[in-house]
Design an enzyme around this catalytic site. Structure first.
Site, PDB file in Angstrom:
ATOM      1  N   PHE A 147     -37.830 -13.801  37.181  1.00 12.37           N
ATOM      2  CA  PHE A 147     -38.318 -12.425  37.332  1.00 12.37           C
ATOM      3  C   PHE A 147     -39.843 -12.469  37.346  1.00 12.37           C
ATOM      4  CE2 PHE A 147     -40.008  -8.342  36.227  1.00 12.37           C
ATOM      5  CZ  PHE A 147     -39.296  -7.504  37.057  1.00 12.37           C
ATOM      6  N   ASP A 232     -46.068 -18.185  34.708  1.00 10.73           N
ATOM      7  CA  ASP A 232     -46.004 -16.733  34.536  1.00 10.73           C
ATOM      8  C   ASP A 232     -45.720 -16.449  33.062  1.00 10.73           C
ATOM      9  OD1 ASP A 232     -45.441 -14.053  34.351  1.00 10.73           O
ATOM     10  OD2 ASP A 232     -44.217 -13.969  36.174  1.00 10.73           O
ATOM     11  N   LYS A 261     -48.662  -7.305  30.672  1.00  7.61           N
ATOM     12  CA  LYS A 261     -47.967  -6.629  29.578  1.00  7.61           C
ATOM     13  C   LYS A 261     -48.857  -6.444  28.324  1.00  7.61           C
ATOM     14  CE  LYS A 261     -43.314  -6.822  31.160  1.00  7.61           C
ATOM     15  NZ  LYS A 261     -42.815  -7.823  32.104  1.00  7.61           N
TER      16      LYS A 261
END
Ligand SMILES: *Cc1c(COP(=O)(O)O)cnc(C)c1O
Length: 406
Positions: A147, A232, A261
């Site tokens: 993802f 990531d 985030k």
């Protein structure tokens, strides 16, 4: 004079969304109106312990005082310049973020998907300018069940049909190999490979922690093949796993790290590509950019986030409370839990499908005052704010045990 409108109830607000809000999410039926630390409160004043923390965007909890103060202070001075001008907050943010992550340079962006897109562009440019890959031939190797976000290019290399279907044509130039499989990775790398892009822990896939040695292997393979290792860490980074970055569990330093985030402190979207001078040095004026990237409000909040992480306190808490979480979940195996994976204060819990789907378990937890979210099928993801107390965490585990036993 008309009387002020009566405040709407949770049910009314949920119903009001239906005709006017795109249906790209299926939220739990809770309408949050206020939050502090690890706790949120709904419109009717019911309190819930937040065991999701905005998919790790809220690593420091809701409205951490130091972060809120940094934001207010900056709101009073300067919020946006665009990169047409310099602002007095950006240099300090970049210096401290580079130092925290052990990298040379920072490319500030806003959302996670933008950081991933930017990382892909940097890797391709590096392949053409430094490695000497023929024009438009660069490939990037990624892992199945990844993802990395929702843009058209990113869903081009997703293996999730729900995320892809109906959104083609897709961007070429990606090769997909199984995660946690070094032999498959080695076989997919060739002279066109610009980068290997992976999550050090696959979050959305269900907190999939690779075998010990995998990240070291990725580092060795990419170094030997002369391509970049792009990690990531948008969800795994910034304290969640008990280290600043999840790659630190194997003392690995990627060429490029993607952050997002938690970098925005739960206040503003802040993301960044941090990396070596060799990689990020390929960008020249006009080749890439963002109106909001590196804005002074984002830089001020981002700097305050880095400051919190510089103390090491949050990484330590994640490691210590992570041990409590692991112990609690181990006790539940065979009592409603069929298995789980965890690293630091982050777990993917596979619930016995006979008890209910992940969604149903999440709804039952909600009614018991715990907010968590399913990933796929019967997997529940637990990722509370790193500020949660041990007592609160144990109480959440107790509630999970009760829900699974019911
Ligand atoms: C959330 C996430 C993204 C995308 O971030 P957005 O801010 O939602 O665009 C990318 N990669 C990983 C690993 C993520 O968890």
């Amino acid at each position: 004079m008309t009387a002020p409108a009566r405040a709407r109830t949770s049910d009314e607000l949920i119903r009001a969304e239906e005709p006017v809000l795109a249906h790209n999410y299926h939220p739990l039926p809770v309408v949050v109106a206020h939050a502090e630390g690890a706790w949120v409160e709904d419109v009717e004043g019911r309190r819930y312990l937040d065991m999701l923390a905005g998919y790790s965007a809220l690593n420091f909890g809701h409205r951490h005082p130091a972060l809120i103060e940094a934001a207010y202070r900056q709101l009073d001075r300067l919020t946006l310049t665009s990169r047409a001008f310099h602002n007095d907050k950006l240099a300090g943010f970049a210096e401290r973020l580079a130092r925290l992550t052990g990298q040379d340079m920072v490319l500030p962006m806003n959302t996670g998907a933008e950081a991933v897109e930017s990382g892909i562009k940097v890797a391709r440019k590096w392949a053409y300018e430094v490695k000497g890959v023929p024009a438009d031939r660069a490939t990037i190797v990624v892992a199945a069940d990844n993802f990395h976000g929702r843009t058209t290019t990113i869903v081009s290399f997703s293996t999730d049909e729900t995320a892809r279907s109906g959104f083609g044509p897709f961007t070429p130039g990606f090769r997909i190999v199984p995660y946690n499989d070094l032999a498959a990775l080695e076989a997919a790398i060739d002279e066109t490979t610009a980068a290997v892009l992976i999550e050090p822990v696959q979050g959305e896939a269900g907190v999939i922690v690779p075998d010990d040695g995998y990240l070291t292997g990725v580092r060795e393979l990419t170094r030997r093949a002369g391509c970049l290792f792009v990690a990531d860490e948008i969800q795994s980074g910034l304290g969640r796993t008990g280290r600043t970055l999840a790659v630190e569990h194997e003392n690995v330093v990627p060429d490029v790290v993607l952050l997002g985030k938690a970098l925005g402190g739960g206040i503003v979207p802040v993301s960044a590509v941090v990396g070596s001078r060799e990689a990020l040095g390929v960008l020249r004026p006009g080749e890439h950019g963002s109106t909001f990237g590196g804005n002074p409000l984002a830089a001020a909040v981002g700097t305050a986030v880095v400051e919190l992480l510089e103390t090491g306190e949050f990484q330590r808490r994640a490691a210590e409370l992570g041990a409590v979480l692991r112990e609690g979940l181990t006790d539940l195996v065979g009592r409603g839990v069929v298995g789980f994976r965890s690293r630091g204060l982050w777990a993917g819990v596979d619930v016995d499908p006979a008890i209910g789907t992940g969604r149903e378990i999440s709804e039952r937890l909600m009614r018991e005052g715990i907010l968590a979210k399913d990933t796929h099928g019967s997997t529940i993801r637990l990722a509370p704010p790193l500020t949660i107390t041990e007592t609160e965490l144990r109480s959440a585990l107790g509630t999970l045990a009760k829900v699974l036993a019911a």
